[in-house]
Design a protein around this motif. Structure first.
Motif, short mmCIF file in Angstrom:
data_model
loop_
_atom_site.label_atom_id
_atom_site.label_comp_id
_atom_site.label_asym_id
_atom_site.label_seq_id
_atom_site.Cartn_x
_atom_site.Cartn_y
_atom_site.Cartn_z
N LYS A 103 0.24 -0.97 -0.11
CA LYS A 103 0.19 -0.17 0.21
C LYS A 103 1.21 1.53 -0.26
CE LYS A 103 -3.99 1.91 -0.14
NZ LYS A 103 -4.82 1.76 -1.45
N THR A 104 0.68 2.31 -1.64
CA THR A 104 1.50 3.03 -0.89
C THR A 104 1.40 4.71 -1.71
OG1 THR A 104 2.98 1.26 -2.38
CG2 THR A 104 3.93 3.67 -2.50
N LEU A 105 1.78 5.66 -0.84
CA LEU A 105 1.54 7.04 -1.41
C LEU A 105 2.35 7.97 -1.54
CD1 LEU A 105 -0.53 9.20 -0.41
CD2 LEU A 105 0.33 9.40 1.59
N LEU A 106 2.17 8.46 -2.65
CA LEU A 106 2.56 9.56 -3.45
C LEU A 106 2.90 10.63 -3.59
CD1 LEU A 106 5.44 9.76 -5.38
CD2 LEU A 106 3.78 9.87 -7.03
N ILE A 107 3.45 11.72 -2.20
CA ILE A 107 2.83 12.81 -2.39
C ILE A 107 3.78 13.76 -3.14
CG2 ILE A 107 2.69 14.95 -0.12
CD1 ILE A 107 2.61 12.04 2.22
N ILE B 238 6.34 7.64 -0.55
CA ILE B 238 7.12 8.62 -1.53
C ILE B 238 6.67 9.59 -1.90
CG2 ILE B 238 8.33 8.70 -3.87
CD1 ILE B 238 8.60 6.12 -1.91
N VAL B 239 7.88 10.86 -0.77
CA VAL B 239 7.36 12.07 -1.46
C VAL B 239 8.45 12.60 -2.25
CG1 VAL B 239 7.91 14.70 0.59
CG2 VAL B 239 7.06 12.29 1.61
N ASP B 240 7.83 13.70 -3.04
CA ASP B 240 8.72 14.39 -4.18
C ASP B 240 8.80 15.74 -3.26
OD1 ASP B 240 9.96 15.64 -6.21
OD2 ASP B 240 8.20 15.94 -7.40
N VAL B 241 9.87 15.97 -2.94
CA VAL B 241 10.34 17.48 -2.21
C VAL B 241 10.64 18.45 -3.87
CG1 VAL B 241 11.31 18.59 -0.35
CG2 VAL B 241 10.66 16.17 -0.23
#
Length: 706
Positions: free
Chosen positions: A537-541, A620-623
């Motif tokens: 279960k994956t979350l992309l932020i 997974i967080v894109d910064v």
């Protein structure tokens, strides 16, 4: 676990990697070879225009001592044992006066190549010296004079386009040096001869004056020059002295005999001077015979016999005669003694008179000796000057030179330079060497990161993987679809997922960033989220509030609510989530009227991340990029790890290193780095090479079928 590059001593590349240079040289070997070929092709026509130069050399022997052709002393001598003698001769050989003499002898001042007529100098007499000066400058450019070390030899070499001219100039310079030194010696000899002639005349006049003065002194003082001025007196004194000695000897002998007779009494007859007298000896013999006869008569006739009496009378007569003879002898010895004494006294008187005369002569002798000594010195000087004049006159104009040409120069059969094959080889090798050095310098100064190994060495980042450059594919979504749709390309991302899962740290929340914008962090975050969503279960932020063309614009609407609204409390998380697939959700960026640095404070962000940890296995967080904003420092405080994305060859390691350290800021773990847009020749991972080989094979097959 929190790490710092500085505190944990992460070492970036600081040593020289020789293998790196070797690889670059090997990779560019065809360029190096091509540069040599091009240089040779350009240089050969230029070298064909170069004129050949010939060098001829004359060897000059500098003598260690003058030739022994004359027993007479030379006017100019030299000591070859003095320090620097041969170096001095070599220096004099290239003096201006010698070279000018060579120019005039060889008529180089009339040669247009030497006299400067091509430069506008005419042939007028007033420009003769100017032509000679120009010829001298031209001559010295190609003239080389040097001495052979530890020998008496010097070499004169000249370089010219004409072999005959080169030999003529080399021999001409050597001969000019020999002739010039010889002329100097002859001039000195002639001058010395003239000076000596003048000195002889002066000495002759001086001797005549001194002789006249000496003769006048002898006449004035009445002196004789018999064996010197006092020779006559000395001779006279010697004669008188000898005669006095003889007289004294006679007187002493006569006095001794006379004294013996006077003191002898009746024993005088026994003295040798008396007994050896002939008359005494005869009387003694007669007395002996008379005594013998008397003794015989007395035995025969008795004492009264007449013959006995006669014999006794004869003995008495002999004795009386003997006594009278003794008195005569004594008187004669006395007269002899008195005569010897008189002679001695006479000679003694003569000696005293001679001594007085000799003492008077001593003062006159001193005056004479002074005049004679001056005359003798003048005569001695005259003899020396006369002898030296004759020595200088005998050789005439001959004088031996101090040097000779031992090995004359001959025209060279082959040119000395340029050595065109060697020059060509040198040019080619130098160009290849310079190009090689250029590659090495370029490699040494190139701090960019182009391969995974460079990333590990220069940044000390664990290489998670590489994404190769896809030629002809534009846009992030197309590249994403190309990677996701091809299993071999997708393995590149799956290998990164595998390394993250095998990491010893619990990496549930992962931030993806880069040093600068446009390096591919958004693409990597999307691909990683898709990879993890296969079974988790994956979350992309999307937390990149600096760039408007991020995930929110690609996967939804840039104006859609998202993280910003949730952090402000304007919306619930479930209301802004976007369902991408069964196991993948997306949380957009949202819209914020205030600065993201205020919105992403730990007090707001930590509760949100903690709530999401309970709902998702992987986040997974894109910064935004580190050098674009400070958002990454705030986000990294609530994440478990950080992945750095680098675009191959974009930035130098010196720029990326500080960005990595700034991102960690003692609050996060650097999981590793991903290299994006790697050119085919720099691929190093197994997945990247396998994808490249497969697509190359497919391309070749499709091209063949077409």
């Amino acid at each position: 676990m929190k790490l710092s590059i500085v505190e944990n001593g992460k070492k970036r590349e600081s040593a020289i990697d020789i293998a790196r240079f070797a690889r670059e040289i090997k990779k560019n070997s065809w360029k190096i070879l091509l540069s040599g070929i091009v240089a040779g092709a350009i240089a050969w026509p230029l070298m064909s225009l170069m004129s050949s130069k010939y060098v001829s050399t004359a060897t000059v022997l500098i003598k260690a001592q003058p030739d022994n052709v004359s027993p007479f002393q030379k006017v100019e001598g030299y000591d070859s044992t003095r320090n620097g003698y041969y170096e001095t001769q070599t220096a004099l050989m290239q003096s201006r006066v010698v070279l000018e003499q060579a120019i005039r002898t060889l008529k180089l001042d009339q040669n247009p190549a030497f006299n400067g007529e091509g430069a506008g100098i005419g042939a007028t007499p007033e420009n003769e010296q100017q032509r000679v000066d120009h010829a001298l400058k031209t001559l010295m450019k190609d003239l080389t004079i040097s001495n052979v070390r530890t020998t008496h030899l010097s070499t004169v070499s000249y370089e010219s386009t004409s072999p005959q001219l080169a030999a003529d100039v080399a021999n001409g310079v050597a001969e000019s040096f020999i002739n010039y030194t010889l002329a100097l010696k002859q001039q000195k000899t002639a001058k010395a001869r003239d000076d000596n002639q003048q000195k002889l005349q002066e000495l002759q006049q001086q001797m005549a004056q001194q002789k006249s003065a000496l003769d006048g002194y002898l006449a004035k003082e009445g002196l004789l020059t018999f064996r010197g001025v006092d020779g006559f007196e000395t001779e006279q004194m010697g004669i008188i002295t000898n005669r006095l000695a003889n007289a004294t000897e006679r007187r002493v002998a006569a006095e001794s005999i006379y004294n013996e007779i006077r003191s002898g009494g009746g024993r005088a007859i026994s003295l040798p001077s008396i007994s050896n007298h002939a008359q005494i000896q005869d009387l003694r013999i007669a007395l002996i015979q008379a005594n013998s006869e008397l003794s015989q008569l007395e035995k025969t006739y008795g004492p009264q016999y007449d013959k006995v009496i006669q014999a006794r009378a004869r003995i008495s007569a002999i004795q009386a005669q003997t006594a009278m003879t003794l008195r005569e002898q004594e008187a004669g010895l006395r007269q002899n003694y008195e005569a010897a004494l008189a002679d001695e006294r006479n000679y003694q008187k003569q000696l005293e008179e001679q001594k007085a005369n000799f003492q008077k002569l001593s003062m006159k002798r001193d005056g004479y000796n002074d005049l004679k000594l001056a005359l003798d010195k003048t005569e001695e000087m005259y003899k020396m000057a006369y002898q030296r004049t004759q020595e200088l006159a005998l050789p005439g104009s001959y004088s031996d030179a101090d040097a000779e040409i031992y090995d004359p120069a001959v025209p060279a059969a082959l040119p000395a330079k340029p050595n065109k094959p060697l020059l060509m080889l040198m040019i080619v090798l130098l160009v290849m060497l310079f190009y090689t050095m250029y590659i090495m310098v370029k490699t040494a100064t190139d701090k960019s990161v182009n391969t995974l190994s460079q990333m590990q060495k220069r940044l000390n980042l664990l290489p998670l993987g590489e994404i190769r450059r896809f030629k002809g594919v534009g846009g992030r979504s197309k590249i994403r679809d190309l990677i996701a749709s091809d299993p071999l390309n997708a393995d590149i991302i799956h290998s990164m997922r595998t390394q993250i899962m095998l990491n010893s740290h619990p990496l549930q929340v992962i931030a993806v960033t880069s040093a600068e914008g446009g390096e591919g962090r958004t693409l990597l975050a999307n691909l990683l989220a898709n990879s993890f969503s296969f079974d988790q279960k994956t979350l992309l932020i999307d937390m990149d509030f600096f760039n408007s063309d991020g995930l929110s614009g690609e996967l939804g609407s840039p104006k859609a609510p998202g993280v910003a609204e949730v952090l402000r409390g304007d919306s619930a998380t479930d209301n802004v989530l976007v369902k991408m697939s069964e196991n993948l959700d997306f949380l957009p960026r949202g819209n914020t009227p205030v600065s993201a640095l205020l919105l992403l404070s730990p007090e707001r962000l930590k509760p949100l991340i903690d709530s999401l940890r309970g709902r998702y296995q992987r986040i997974i967080v894109d910064v935004a990029a580190v050098n674009q904003s400070q958002e990454v420092q705030l986000v990294s405080q609530v994440t478990d790890g950080l992945i750095f994305v680098l675009k191959a060859g974009l930035n130098a390691a010196d720029t990326i290193g500080p960005a990595i350290e700034k991102a960690t800021n003692d609050h996060n773990v650097i999981i590793g780095g991903v290299l994006n847009q790697v050119v085919d020749k720099n691929l190093e991972s197994k997945e990247g090479l396998r994808s490249l080989n497969y697509h190359t094979h497919e391309l070749m097959n499709n091209t063949g079928q077409a």
